[in-house]
Design a protein around this motif. Sequence first.
Motif, PDB file in Angstrom:
ATOM      1  N   PRO A 207     -13.487   3.195  -2.587  1.00 15.91           N
ATOM      2  CA  PRO A 207     -13.014   3.919  -3.840  1.00 15.91           C
ATOM      3  C   PRO A 207     -11.957   4.980  -3.649  1.00 15.91           C
ATOM      4  O   PRO A 207     -12.151   5.548  -2.613  1.00 15.91           O
ATOM      5  N   MET A 208     -11.211   5.232  -4.654  1.00 13.92           N
ATOM      6  CA  MET A 208     -10.260   6.548  -4.500  1.00 13.92           C
ATOM      7  C   MET A 208     -11.088   7.563  -4.292  1.00 13.92           C
ATOM      8  O   MET A 208     -10.474   8.437  -3.233  1.00 13.92           O
ATOM      9  N   ALA A 209     -11.949   7.943  -4.738  1.00  8.80           N
ATOM     10  CA  ALA A 209     -12.353   9.342  -4.582  1.00  8.80           C
ATOM     11  C   ALA A 209     -12.946   9.603  -3.126  1.00  8.80           C
ATOM     12  O   ALA A 209     -12.981  10.741  -2.385  1.00  8.80           O
ATOM     13  N   SER A 210     -13.445   8.260  -2.455  1.00 11.49           N
ATOM     14  CA  SER A 210     -13.922   8.324  -1.115  1.00 11.49           C
ATOM     15  C   SER A 210     -12.785   8.496  -0.235  1.00 11.49           C
ATOM     16  O   SER A 210     -12.722   8.863   1.077  1.00 11.49           O
ATOM     17  N   LYS A 211     -11.653   7.742  -0.435  1.00 14.28           N
ATOM     18  CA  LYS A 211     -10.682   7.810   0.379  1.00 14.28           C
ATOM     19  C   LYS A 211     -10.096   9.299   0.301  1.00 14.28           C
ATOM     20  O   LYS A 211      -9.715   9.726   1.562  1.00 14.28           O
ATOM     21  N   TYR A 226      -3.045  15.032  -3.430  1.00 11.64           N
ATOM     22  CA  TYR A 226      -3.983  14.006  -4.347  1.00 11.64           C
ATOM     23  C   TYR A 226      -3.268  13.140  -5.419  1.00 11.64           C
ATOM     24  O   TYR A 226      -3.571  11.983  -5.446  1.00 11.64           O
ATOM     25  N   ASN A 227      -2.579  13.745  -5.853  1.00 11.04           N
ATOM     26  CA  ASN A 227      -1.738  13.063  -7.226  1.00 11.04           C
ATOM     27  C   ASN A 227      -0.546  11.840  -6.332  1.00 11.04           C
ATOM     28  O   ASN A 227      -0.581  10.761  -6.895  1.00 11.04           O
ATOM     29  N   GLY A 228      -0.168  12.154  -5.042  1.00  9.03           N
ATOM     30  CA  GLY A 228       0.329  11.156  -4.212  1.00  9.03           C
ATOM     31  C   GLY A 228      -0.555  10.080  -4.107  1.00  9.03           C
ATOM     32  O   GLY A 228      -0.100   8.789  -3.687  1.00  9.03           O
ATOM     33  N   LEU A 229      -1.661  10.397  -3.390  1.00  8.24           N
ATOM     34  CA  LEU A 229      -2.812   9.344  -3.333  1.00  8.24           C
ATOM     35  C   LEU A 229      -3.077   8.368  -4.392  1.00  8.24           C
ATOM     36  O   LEU A 229      -3.321   7.032  -4.213  1.00  8.24           O
ATOM     37  N   VAL A 230      -3.066   8.951  -5.576  1.00  8.28           N
ATOM     38  CA  VAL A 230      -3.400   8.286  -6.730  1.00  8.28           C
ATOM     39  C   VAL A 230      -2.125   7.233  -7.026  1.00  8.28           C
ATOM     40  O   VAL A 230      -2.334   5.895  -7.432  1.00  8.28           O
ATOM     41  N   ARG A 233      -2.152   4.025  -4.926  1.00  8.55           N
ATOM     42  CA  ARG A 233      -3.378   3.331  -4.920  1.00  8.55           C
ATOM     43  C   ARG A 233      -3.061   1.683  -4.716  1.00  8.55           C
ATOM     44  O   ARG A 233      -4.082   1.337  -3.920  1.00  8.55           O
ATOM     45  N   ASP A 234      -2.180   1.233  -5.338  1.00 12.10           N
ATOM     46  CA  ASP A 234      -2.113   0.002  -5.265  1.00 12.10           C
ATOM     47  C   ASP A 234      -1.847  -0.413  -3.600  1.00 12.10           C
ATOM     48  O   ASP A 234      -2.207  -1.446  -3.090  1.00 12.10           O
ATOM     49  N   ALA A 235      -0.768   0.416  -2.924  1.00 17.19           N
ATOM     50  CA  ALA A 235      -0.675  -0.088  -1.610  1.00 17.19           C
ATOM     51  C   ALA A 235      -1.899   0.359  -0.754  1.00 17.19           C
ATOM     52  O   ALA A 235      -2.285  -0.354   0.218  1.00 17.19           O
ATOM     53  N   SER A 250       8.473   8.021   6.916  1.00 14.06           N
ATOM     54  CA  SER A 250       9.812   7.749   6.928  1.00 14.06           C
ATOM     55  C   SER A 250      10.191   7.964   5.670  1.00 14.06           C
ATOM     56  O   SER A 250      11.319   7.607   5.190  1.00 14.06           O
ATOM     57  N   SER A 251       9.189   8.332   4.561  1.00 13.37           N
ATOM     58  CA  SER A 251       9.629   8.262   2.994  1.00 13.37           C
ATOM     59  C   SER A 251      10.560   9.592   2.763  1.00 13.37           C
ATOM     60  O   SER A 251      10.583  10.496   3.535  1.00 13.37           O
ATOM     61  N   ASP A 252      11.319   9.318   1.963  1.00  9.72           N
ATOM     62  CA  ASP A 252      12.275  10.526   1.135  1.00  9.72           C
ATOM     63  C   ASP A 252      11.361  11.551   0.393  1.00  9.72           C
ATOM     64  O   ASP A 252      11.831  12.593   0.197  1.00  9.72           O
ATOM     65  N   ASP A 253      10.240  11.186   0.026  1.00  5.14           N
ATOM     66  CA  ASP A 253       9.510  11.733  -0.724  1.00  5.14           C
ATOM     67  C   ASP A 253       8.503  12.902   0.184  1.00  5.14           C
ATOM     68  O   ASP A 253       7.775  12.397   1.021  1.00  5.14           O
ATOM     69  N   PRO A 254       8.744  14.266  -0.104  1.00  8.14           N
ATOM     70  CA  PRO A 254       8.115  15.179   0.785  1.00  8.14           C
ATOM     71  C   PRO A 254       6.559  15.077   0.748  1.00  8.14           C
ATOM     72  O   PRO A 254       5.667  15.228   1.737  1.00  8.14           O
ATOM     73  N   VAL A 255       5.995  14.373  -0.427  1.00  8.36           N
ATOM     74  CA  VAL A 255       4.596  14.545  -0.769  1.00  8.36           C
ATOM     75  C   VAL A 255       4.077  13.355   0.244  1.00  8.36           C
ATOM     76  O   VAL A 255       2.989  13.762   0.968  1.00  8.36           O
ATOM     77  N   LYS A 256       4.862  12.291   0.451  1.00 11.04           N
ATOM     78  CA  LYS A 256       4.385  11.109   1.141  1.00 11.04           C
ATOM     79  C   LYS A 256       4.352  11.619   2.602  1.00 11.04           C
ATOM     80  O   LYS A 256       3.553  11.345   3.455  1.00 11.04           O
ATOM     81  N   ARG A 257       5.321  12.335   2.984  1.00  8.82           N
ATOM     82  CA  ARG A 257       5.621  13.039   4.352  1.00  8.82           C
ATOM     83  C   ARG A 257       4.348  13.804   4.793  1.00  8.82           C
ATOM     84  O   ARG A 257       3.830  13.822   5.870  1.00  8.82           O
ATOM     85  N   GLU A 258       3.925  14.810   3.876  1.00  8.04           N
ATOM     86  CA  GLU A 258       3.019  15.661   4.166  1.00  8.04           C
ATOM     87  C   GLU A 258       1.656  14.893   4.147  1.00  8.04           C
ATOM     88  O   GLU A 258       0.759  15.291   5.130  1.00  8.04           O
ATOM     89  N   MET A 259       1.417  13.764   3.772  1.00  4.79           N
ATOM     90  CA  MET A 259       0.283  13.017   3.581  1.00  4.79           C
ATOM     91  C   MET A 259       0.281  12.211   5.002  1.00  4.79           C
ATOM     92  O   MET A 259      -0.500  12.189   5.751  1.00  4.79           O
ATOM     93  N   ALA A 260       1.579  11.827   5.505  1.00  2.81           N
ATOM     94  CA  ALA A 260       1.303  11.347   6.879  1.00  2.81           C
ATOM     95  C   ALA A 260       1.048  12.279   7.894  1.00  2.81           C
ATOM     96  O   ALA A 260       0.245  11.830   9.144  1.00  2.81           O
ATOM     97  N   LEU A 261       1.395  13.518   7.627  1.00  2.00           N
ATOM     98  CA  LEU A 261       1.135  14.545   8.595  1.00  2.00           C
ATOM     99  C   LEU A 261      -0.285  14.951   8.640  1.00  2.00           C
ATOM    100  O   LEU A 261      -0.972  14.982   9.448  1.00  2.00           O
ATOM    101  N   ARG A 262      -1.071  14.765   7.506  1.00  2.00           N
ATOM    102  CA  ARG A 262      -2.118  14.980   7.246  1.00  2.00           C
ATOM    103  C   ARG A 262      -3.157  14.366   7.978  1.00  2.00           C
ATOM    104  O   ARG A 262      -4.068  14.375   8.819  1.00  2.00           O
ATOM    105  N   ILE A 263      -2.615  12.828   7.935  1.00  2.00           N
ATOM    106  CA  ILE A 263      -3.381  11.702   8.562  1.00  2.00           C
ATOM    107  C   ILE A 263      -3.278  11.620  10.013  1.00  2.00           C
ATOM    108  O   ILE A 263      -4.140  11.488  10.885  1.00  2.00           O
ATOM    109  N   GLU A 264      -2.157  12.186  10.594  1.00  2.00           N
ATOM    110  CA  GLU A 264      -1.920  12.500  11.957  1.00  2.00           C
ATOM    111  C   GLU A 264      -2.659  13.547  12.423  1.00  2.00           C
ATOM    112  O   GLU A 264      -3.267  13.666  13.630  1.00  2.00           O
TER     113      GLU A 264
END
Length: 457
Positions: A207-211, A226-230, A233-235, A250-264
């Motif tokens: 579920p989203m909260a656990s992700k 967190y809002n970017g994660l919401v 959701r579908d992806a 590779s996204s133009d969205d800085p929030v998505k790039r931040e999330m990629a950095l977090r995962i790495e």
Amino acid sequence: MDVPLDRVTARSDDGRSFHIPGPVDGFVVGALVVIDDGERRQLGLVEQRDDERGHLRGRLLGLIADGLLETRATLPFVAASVAAVDPASVDLLHAATGAALEVGTDLTPPGGPAKLLPHRFNRHTFWCGQSGSGKTYALGVVLEQVIAHTALPVVVFDPNSDFVRLGELNPGASGPTADALRERDIRVLRPNVPGSEPLRARFVGMPMASKAAVLQLDPIADRQEYNGLVHLRDALDTTDLGAILPTLGSSDDPVKREMALRIENLGLMEWEVWAGTERAATDVIDERPDATVLDLGGFSTPEQQLVVALAVLDELWARREERRPVLLVIDEAHNLCSPQLDSPVAIAVRERLVQIAAEGRKFGLWLLLSTQRPSKVHPGIISQCDNLALMKMSSPIDLEGLATYFGYAPTGLIARSPWFRQGEALFAGGFVPAPTLLKMNSRVTPEGGVDVPVPLR
């Protein structure tokens, strides 16, 4: 002067409890007695002794009549003789309550087999004992009986690889339990053992909260990510982390790039826990084999243990309305239930267990929690347990807490715990006919995590 046993008399004003004026010797706390007032015979349990006057108090368990024990019928009396219980009356108690799982030998006269009620594992169970008490070995004895002689599926969260050989039998093992275990479907899931079914979790199924907990995202402190994660959701419900990471980076969205950095930065893609194309633990458990052992101790980091536990608990809770019974055995429960755990994933696991403890029983989600230190388990979980298994415990703080939580266990028996020998236990609550001191039986399966011996010259 002590009253001779052949002249001991008891009184009951309410038909539920009884009182034996003292001083009386010969009956210990925990002893079963037969009480006869000349018109009827009743079975009773001695629960308390007044050390100063030697008075005994206890409760009535049932009316003995026509070769049966009626546990719903107990009656008051003014004066009745009291005698030590005989083996035949103990057999009546076992038959009347449905006690059928033989797990040990009763240490209170007249002895004989100690049995548990299989149908009362539909209540949460708390199992505790300090290091060296034989706790893990004894738990194995009970699990063998449940797996062999009931149809209740068991899931074991095994942080020390103690139960990974539950599907094997000791050389020469024989008898009904061994024969039944040979026929049972016992799956052992392990992270990195060649030839074993892998232990994996699927990120997309959480579920989203656990992700968010896995990604260490707080909805307030990390509100943009967190809002970017919401919005992802579908992806993330159809694509695993490894596949979506390049898109995020590779996204133009800085929030998505931040999330990629977090995962790495968290190193999530290096974890061996992710299922990918393999089967996840939840897939195996959904098939409801007789037993599923999750070898959490095989992971290289505690976070991966928590991720598997969270994925399994989330899935079972999400599908609770299916009401498919399962016994969740959590060994070393302080690793998953401690109030001191503070990582996002650990908090998510603990909160899910608190929820299951409070509400899961009616859905068939039943807990058996085993630990060395009761004080390190969340009180909201302990307070929901209706069964107690107590082995040697010397900590005054823990014993005091147990006496508070488990009022159905006589305090006189709990107080004897520091002097238990290895393999001895007190069982109390709904899954035993009456509070019982016992010596556990031998196992028919090998223990996975035996102690390392001290080298000697």
